[in-house]
Design a protein around this motif. Structure first.
Motif, PDB file in Angstrom:
ATOM      1  N   MET A 104       0.846  -1.182   0.000  1.00  0.00           N
ATOM      2  CA  MET A 104       0.000   0.000   0.000  1.00  0.00           C
ATOM      3  C   MET A 104       0.889   1.241   0.000  1.00  0.00           C
ATOM      4  N   ARG A 105       0.640   2.138  -0.948  1.00  0.00           N
ATOM      5  CA  ARG A 105       1.374   3.406  -1.034  1.00  0.00           C
ATOM      6  C   ARG A 105       0.353   4.500  -1.292  1.00  0.00           C
ATOM      7  N   GLY A 106       0.253   5.434  -0.369  1.00  0.00           N
ATOM      8  CA  GLY A 106      -0.679   6.538  -0.556  1.00  0.00           C
ATOM      9  C   GLY A 106      -2.117   6.081  -0.730  1.00  0.00           C
ATOM     10  N   GLY A 107      -2.505   5.026  -0.029  1.00  0.00           N
ATOM     11  CA  GLY A 107      -3.880   4.570  -0.067  1.00  0.00           C
ATOM     12  C   GLY A 107      -4.233   3.660  -1.233  1.00  0.00           C
ATOM     13  N   ARG A 108      -3.227   3.303  -2.046  1.00  0.00           N
ATOM     14  CA  ARG A 108      -3.533   2.372  -3.128  1.00  0.00           C
ATOM     15  C   ARG A 108      -2.443   1.296  -3.201  1.00  0.00           C
ATOM     16  N   ALA A 109      -2.833   0.137  -3.709  1.00  0.00           N
ATOM     17  CA  ALA A 109      -1.888  -0.968  -3.836  1.00  0.00           C
ATOM     18  C   ALA A 109      -1.022  -0.757  -5.066  1.00  0.00           C
ATOM     19  N   VAL A 110       0.283  -0.927  -4.904  1.00  0.00           N
ATOM     20  CA  VAL A 110       1.213  -0.853  -6.020  1.00  0.00           C
ATOM     21  C   VAL A 110       1.989  -2.166  -6.099  1.00  0.00           C
ATOM     22  N   ARG A 111       2.385  -2.540  -7.314  1.00  0.00           N
ATOM     23  CA  ARG A 111       3.151  -3.761  -7.547  1.00  0.00           C
ATOM     24  C   ARG A 111       4.595  -3.367  -7.802  1.00  0.00           C
ATOM     25  N   LEU A 112       5.508  -3.975  -7.049  1.00  0.00           N
ATOM     26  CA  LEU A 112       6.929  -3.669  -7.139  1.00  0.00           C
ATOM     27  C   LEU A 112       7.718  -4.951  -7.378  1.00  0.00           C
ATOM     28  N   PRO A 113       8.875  -4.861  -8.047  1.00  0.00           N
ATOM     29  CA  PRO A 113       9.705  -6.054  -8.198  1.00  0.00           C
ATOM     30  C   PRO A 113      10.192  -6.510  -6.827  1.00  0.00           C
ATOM     31  N   ALA A 114      10.402  -7.812  -6.685  1.00  0.00           N
ATOM     32  CA  ALA A 114      10.880  -8.356  -5.413  1.00  0.00           C
ATOM     33  C   ALA A 114      11.765  -9.560  -5.686  1.00  0.00           C
ATOM     34  N   ASP A 115      12.629  -9.852  -4.731  1.00  0.00           N
ATOM     35  CA  ASP A 115      13.429 -11.067  -4.797  1.00  0.00           C
ATOM     36  C   ASP A 115      12.560 -12.250  -4.409  1.00  0.00           C
ATOM     37  N   PRO A 116      12.943 -13.457  -4.842  1.00  0.00           N
ATOM     38  CA  PRO A 116      12.210 -14.641  -4.399  1.00  0.00           C
ATOM     39  C   PRO A 116      12.243 -14.747  -2.870  1.00  0.00           C
ATOM     40  N   VAL A 117      11.171 -15.257  -2.284  1.00  0.00           N
ATOM     41  CA  VAL A 117      11.109 -15.399  -0.833  1.00  0.00           C
ATOM     42  C   VAL A 117      11.326 -16.856  -0.447  1.00  0.00           C
ATOM     43  N   ASP A 118      11.748 -17.045   0.806  1.00  0.00           N
ATOM     44  CA  ASP A 118      11.823 -18.378   1.389  1.00  0.00           C
ATOM     45  C   ASP A 118      11.089 -18.336   2.725  1.00  0.00           C
ATOM     46  N   LEU A 119      10.865 -19.501   3.291  1.00  0.00           N
ATOM     47  CA  LEU A 119      10.068 -19.568   4.523  1.00  0.00           C
ATOM     48  C   LEU A 119      10.747 -18.851   5.677  1.00  0.00           C
ATOM     49  N   VAL A 120      12.067 -18.910   5.773  1.00  0.00           N
ATOM     50  CA  VAL A 120      12.780 -18.254   6.876  1.00  0.00           C
ATOM     51  C   VAL A 120      12.599 -16.738   6.799  1.00  0.00           C
ATOM     52  N   GLY A 121      12.860 -16.172   5.621  1.00  0.00           N
ATOM     53  CA  GLY A 121      12.701 -14.731   5.456  1.00  0.00           C
ATOM     54  C   GLY A 121      11.256 -14.289   5.619  1.00  0.00           C
ATOM     55  N   MET A 122      10.333 -15.110   5.148  1.00  0.00           N
ATOM     56  CA  MET A 122       8.915 -14.774   5.282  1.00  0.00           C
ATOM     57  C   MET A 122       8.496 -14.795   6.752  1.00  0.00           C
ATOM     58  N   ARG A 123       8.989 -15.764   7.536  1.00  0.00           N
ATOM     59  CA  ARG A 123       8.679 -15.782   8.976  1.00  0.00           C
ATOM     60  C   ARG A 123       9.166 -14.492   9.628  1.00  0.00           C
ATOM     61  N   ASP A 124      10.391 -14.070   9.293  1.00  0.00           N
ATOM     62  CA  ASP A 124      10.927 -12.829   9.861  1.00  0.00           C
ATOM     63  C   ASP A 124      10.029 -11.641   9.518  1.00  0.00           C
ATOM     64  N   ALA A 125       9.578 -11.563   8.266  1.00  0.00           N
ATOM     65  CA  ALA A 125       8.717 -10.456   7.842  1.00  0.00           C
ATOM     66  C   ALA A 125       7.372 -10.496   8.571  1.00  0.00           C
ATOM     67  N   LEU A 126       6.842 -11.696   8.771  1.00  0.00           N
ATOM     68  CA  LEU A 126       5.552 -11.833   9.464  1.00  0.00           C
ATOM     69  C   LEU A 126       5.668 -11.486  10.939  1.00  0.00           C
ATOM     70  N   VAL A 127       6.738 -11.931  11.583  1.00  0.00           N
ATOM     71  CA  VAL A 127       6.944 -11.606  12.997  1.00  0.00           C
ATOM     72  C   VAL A 127       7.098 -10.100  13.161  1.00  0.00           C
ATOM     73  N   GLN A 128       7.850  -9.464  12.255  1.00  0.00           N
ATOM     74  CA  GLN A 128       8.030  -8.012  12.341  1.00  0.00           C
ATOM     75  C   GLN A 128       6.711  -7.280  12.116  1.00  0.00           C
ATOM     76  N   ALA A 129       5.935  -7.695  11.133  1.00  0.00           N
ATOM     77  CA  ALA A 129       4.636  -7.064  10.880  1.00  0.00           C
ATOM     78  C   ALA A 129       3.711  -7.251  12.080  1.00  0.00           C
ATOM     79  N   ASN A 130       3.752  -8.426  12.692  1.00  0.00           N
ATOM     80  CA  ASN A 130       2.927  -8.686  13.865  1.00  0.00           C
ATOM     81  C   ASN A 130       3.295  -7.731  15.002  1.00  0.00           C
TER      82      ASN A 130
END
Length: 135
Positions: A104-130
């Motif tokens: 979300m950027r300025g109230g709207r969803a934007v699509r950005l390039p990203a690196d491939p994710v793995d479960l370890v990195g995704m867990r870190d991102a989820l814990v931080q968001a939580n």
């Protein structure tokens, strides 16, 4: 790869199950066979923030990750972010491949390039968001 140690589909399912158990929340996991491909889906809520997590990984028999989606939404179902890998956007300006993130950027969803994710990195991102979203 999304997985750290899985050598076959059953081990991939076990790895997703252990990954879900390591998250602060309660999650259900469903596995669906589609001919040669297997779809692993996870849904649940992160405890303390109430963020809604839905994830899916589509695997080929050799554990090639054909597609994935890790989506995090607020309690009102508004998007926080979504990491995707699927065909369709890789040739758009700025994209590096089939992996991208919706934010979300300025109230709207934007699509950005990203690196491939793995479960370890995704867990870190989820814990931080939580932590960031906990009241």
């Amino acid at each position: 790869s999304v997985f750290r140690s899985a050598g076959n589909i059953d081990e991939a399912i076990d790895e997703v199950t252990r990954w879900a158990d390591s998250l602060p929340g309660d999650f259900s996991i469903d596995v669906t066979d589609h001919d040669a491909e297997v779809l692993i889906e996870l849904n649940g809520v992160l405890i303390s923030s109430g963020l809604l997590l839905s994830a899916s990984v589509l695997l080929a028999p050799d554990l090639t990750v054909l597609e994935y989606r890790f989506q995090l939404r607020h309690t009102d179902h508004g998007l926080l972010w979504r990491h995707d890998r699927h065909p369709g956007h890789e040739n758009e300006p700025g994209m590096r491949g089939p992996e991208h993130v919706h934010q979300m950027r300025g109230g709207r969803a934007v699509r950005l390039p990203a690196d491939p994710v793995d479960l370890v990195g995704m867990r870190d991102a989820l814990v931080q968001a939580n932590l960031d979203q906990a009241g």
